[in-house]
Design a protein around this motif. Sequence first.
Motif, mmCIF file in Angstrom:
data_model
loop_
_atom_site.group_PDB
_atom_site.id
_atom_site.type_symbol
_atom_site.label_atom_id
_atom_site.label_comp_id
_atom_site.label_asym_id
_atom_site.label_seq_id
_atom_site.Cartn_x
_atom_site.Cartn_y
_atom_site.Cartn_z
ATOM 1 N N THR A 1 25.533 14.414 -5.012
ATOM 2 C CA THR A 1 25.221 13.000 -4.865
ATOM 3 C C THR A 1 24.008 12.787 -3.975
ATOM 4 O OG1 THR A 1 27.556 12.413 -5.167
ATOM 5 C CG2 THR A 1 26.135 10.757 -4.138
ATOM 6 N N PHE A 2 23.946 13.556 -2.900
ATOM 7 C CA PHE A 2 22.814 13.449 -1.975
ATOM 8 C C PHE A 2 21.502 13.782 -2.691
ATOM 9 C CE2 PHE A 2 19.954 15.560 1.095
ATOM 10 C CZ PHE A 2 19.741 14.489 1.959
ATOM 11 N N LEU A 3 21.496 14.861 -3.447
ATOM 12 C CA LEU A 3 20.292 15.259 -4.172
ATOM 13 C C LEU A 3 19.936 14.240 -5.260
ATOM 14 C CD1 LEU A 3 20.901 19.107 -4.515
ATOM 15 C CD2 LEU A 3 19.316 17.941 -2.969
ATOM 16 N N ALA A 4 20.967 13.666 -5.881
ATOM 17 C CA ALA A 4 20.710 12.643 -6.897
ATOM 18 C C ALA A 4 20.071 11.413 -6.271
ATOM 19 C CB ALA A 4 22.022 12.262 -7.589
ATOM 20 N N LEU A 5 20.561 11.009 -5.111
ATOM 21 C CA LEU A 5 19.980 9.861 -4.413
ATOM 22 C C LEU A 5 18.533 10.141 -4.013
ATOM 23 C CD1 LEU A 5 23.024 8.812 -2.198
ATOM 24 C CD2 LEU A 5 22.067 7.538 -4.131
ATOM 25 N N LEU A 6 18.264 11.357 -3.553
ATOM 26 C CA LEU A 6 16.891 11.735 -3.209
ATOM 27 C C LEU A 6 15.967 11.610 -4.424
ATOM 28 C CD1 LEU A 6 17.123 14.896 -0.894
ATOM 29 C CD2 LEU A 6 16.357 12.606 -0.278
ATOM 30 N N GLU A 7 16.457 12.072 -5.568
ATOM 31 C CA GLU A 7 15.640 12.012 -6.782
ATOM 32 C C GLU A 7 15.349 10.568 -7.181
ATOM 33 O OE1 GLU A 7 15.748 13.522 -11.444
ATOM 34 O OE2 GLU A 7 16.909 14.597 -9.909
ATOM 35 N N ILE A 8 16.345 9.707 -7.067
ATOM 36 C CA ILE A 8 16.139 8.290 -7.407
ATOM 37 C C ILE A 8 15.136 7.653 -6.459
ATOM 38 C CG2 ILE A 8 17.253 6.027 -7.484
ATOM 39 C CD1 ILE A 8 19.790 7.468 -8.448
ATOM 40 N N LEU A 9 15.260 7.938 -5.167
ATOM 41 C CA LEU A 9 14.330 7.383 -4.187
ATOM 42 C C LEU A 9 12.905 7.867 -4.447
ATOM 43 C CD1 LEU A 9 16.520 7.671 -0.962
ATOM 44 C CD2 LEU A 9 15.834 5.560 -2.112
ATOM 45 N N GLN A 10 12.773 9.124 -4.828
ATOM 46 C CA GLN A 10 11.441 9.650 -5.155
ATOM 47 C C GLN A 10 10.893 9.003 -6.423
ATOM 48 O OE1 GLN A 10 12.489 13.786 -5.251
ATOM 49 N NE2 GLN A 10 12.012 14.146 -3.083
ATOM 50 N N GLN A 11 11.755 8.796 -7.403
ATOM 51 C CA GLN A 11 11.319 8.182 -8.659
ATOM 52 C C GLN A 11 10.744 6.790 -8.431
ATOM 53 O OE1 GLN A 11 14.225 8.178 -11.854
ATOM 54 N NE2 GLN A 11 13.320 6.364 -12.787
ATOM 55 N N PHE A 12 11.317 6.048 -7.503
ATOM 56 C CA PHE A 12 10.876 4.680 -7.276
ATOM 57 C C PHE A 12 9.901 4.555 -6.106
ATOM 58 C CE2 PHE A 12 14.555 4.061 -9.935
ATOM 59 C CZ PHE A 12 14.164 3.020 -10.759
ATOM 60 N N GLY A 13 9.323 5.683 -5.695
ATOM 61 C CA GLY A 13 8.257 5.650 -4.705
ATOM 62 C C GLY A 13 8.684 5.445 -3.277
ATOM 63 N N CYS A 14 9.960 5.678 -2.995
ATOM 64 C CA CYS A 14 10.453 5.489 -1.626
ATOM 65 C C CYS A 14 10.243 6.724 -0.750
ATOM 66 C CB CYS A 14 11.939 5.147 -1.648
ATOM 67 S SG CYS A 14 12.299 3.605 -2.500
ATOM 68 N N LEU A 15 10.082 7.871 -1.383
ATOM 69 C CA LEU A 15 9.883 9.116 -0.654
ATOM 70 C C LEU A 15 8.689 9.865 -1.229
ATOM 71 C CD1 LEU A 15 13.546 10.516 -0.381
ATOM 72 C CD2 LEU A 15 12.189 9.508 1.477
ATOM 73 N N ASP A 16 7.855 10.391 -0.355
ATOM 74 C CA ASP A 16 6.803 11.325 -0.724
ATOM 75 C C ASP A 16 7.303 12.694 -0.293
ATOM 76 O OD1 ASP A 16 4.560 12.747 -1.287
ATOM 77 O OD2 ASP A 16 3.290 11.805 0.224
ATOM 78 N N GLU A 17 7.813 13.488 -1.257
ATOM 79 C CA GLU A 17 8.624 14.677 -0.925
ATOM 80 C C GLU A 17 9.832 14.188 -0.136
ATOM 81 O OE1 GLU A 17 8.201 17.589 -2.164
ATOM 82 O OE2 GLU A 17 6.286 17.173 -3.139
ATOM 83 N N LEU A 18 9.857 14.446 1.180
ATOM 84 C CA LEU A 18 10.974 13.958 1.992
ATOM 85 C C LEU A 18 10.533 12.946 3.041
ATOM 86 C CD1 LEU A 18 12.974 17.274 2.534
ATOM 87 C CD2 LEU A 18 13.392 15.470 0.858
ATOM 88 N N THR A 19 9.282 12.498 2.956
ATOM 89 C CA THR A 19 8.745 11.553 3.940
ATOM 90 C C THR A 19 8.833 10.125 3.397
ATOM 91 O OG1 THR A 19 7.189 13.219 4.724
ATOM 92 C CG2 THR A 19 6.741 10.916 5.322
ATOM 93 N N PRO A 20 9.458 9.204 4.142
ATOM 94 C CA PRO A 20 9.567 7.825 3.666
ATOM 95 C C PRO A 20 8.193 7.163 3.531
ATOM 96 C CG PRO A 20 11.111 8.234 5.456
ATOM 97 C CD PRO A 20 10.192 9.409 5.412
ATOM 98 N N THR A 21 7.978 6.481 2.434
ATOM 99 C CA THR A 21 6.772 5.684 2.230
ATOM 100 C C THR A 21 7.015 4.284 2.802
ATOM 101 O OG1 THR A 21 7.560 4.875 0.098
ATOM 102 C CG2 THR A 21 6.317 6.946 0.094
ATOM 103 N N GLU A 22 6.005 3.415 2.669
ATOM 104 C CA GLU A 22 6.188 2.038 3.132
ATOM 105 C C GLU A 22 7.306 1.362 2.358
ATOM 106 O OE1 GLU A 22 3.265 -1.539 4.487
ATOM 107 O OE2 GLU A 22 3.010 -0.839 2.427
ATOM 108 N N ILE A 23 7.370 1.647 1.060
ATOM 109 C CA ILE A 23 8.470 1.115 0.252
ATOM 110 C C ILE A 23 9.803 1.656 0.757
ATOM 111 C CG2 ILE A 23 9.488 1.063 -2.060
ATOM 112 C CD1 ILE A 23 6.663 1.286 -3.187
ATOM 113 N N GLY A 24 9.839 2.950 1.047
ATOM 114 C CA GLY A 24 11.070 3.563 1.542
ATOM 115 C C GLY A 24 11.513 2.989 2.872
ATOM 116 N N ARG A 25 10.552 2.701 3.747
ATOM 117 C CA ARG A 25 10.908 2.110 5.049
ATOM 118 C C ARG A 25 11.456 0.700 4.878
ATOM 119 N NH1 ARG A 25 6.174 4.892 6.426
ATOM 120 N NH2 ARG A 25 4.896 3.003 6.282
ATOM 121 N N THR A 26 10.933 -0.009 3.892
ATOM 122 C CA THR A 26 11.450 -1.344 3.614
ATOM 123 C C THR A 26 12.879 -1.272 3.104
ATOM 124 O OG1 THR A 26 9.267 -2.262 3.145
ATOM 125 C CG2 THR A 26 11.153 -3.394 2.170
ATOM 126 N N VAL A 27 13.134 -0.371 2.170
ATOM 127 C CA VAL A 27 14.482 -0.196 1.646
ATOM 128 C C VAL A 27 15.442 0.216 2.762
ATOM 129 C CG1 VAL A 27 15.909 1.216 0.093
ATOM 130 C CG2 VAL A 27 13.712 0.298 -0.698
#
Length: 204
Positions: A1-27
Amino acid sequence: TFLALLEILQQFGCLDELTPTEIGRTVAALRGDNELWLGLALMSGHLDDLSAPDLAAVFEAISTEVNRPDLWSGFPPPPAAEEALHDLSGLRRELLRAQERLGVVVPAWWEPELMGLVEAWAKGTDWSDLIANTSLDEGDVVRLLRRTVDLLAQLPYCPAVSEELRSNGRRALQMINRFPVKEAVVEGVVDDSLNPATMRAASD
């Protein structure tokens, strides 16, 4: 589940590899049943031009579940809010498909039936008139509006949302966060005894 969530966050631009983007910080700044859905909706641009009452109406629709078979409201959904919610439908479908593909079960609420009620309250409709035009009891309406207040109050902490949305969100918050929705605070303690639903229960 953790890996699946990571993949979804990466798909929607929330993570650059494992680093949060501006979108990720907003989420990450949001609290709700599906923070990614809320964040994507807020950053989509579809809500930026809405009036404050319409914005409050859409916030209710994307953040709250109302699971009542006898649900009824005498306030029709406002056209601008309904159009904005429709504009978000493709984004929601994309998110739900990604979640389904990876076996992630998290609701992305879509509840347009009570948008008109929220808009009416934001525009100053009297509480007794509001309650007379819905099948929900007073306690349910208070909870519904407080969930909307909670999401509106989170906007200042979302770095990627537009300034226009922040400004409209502040106005919407002022419009709907009034008695009996606004919790009374007595000497630093939340006093819910003034809630009409609480008063009615006490008299029964």
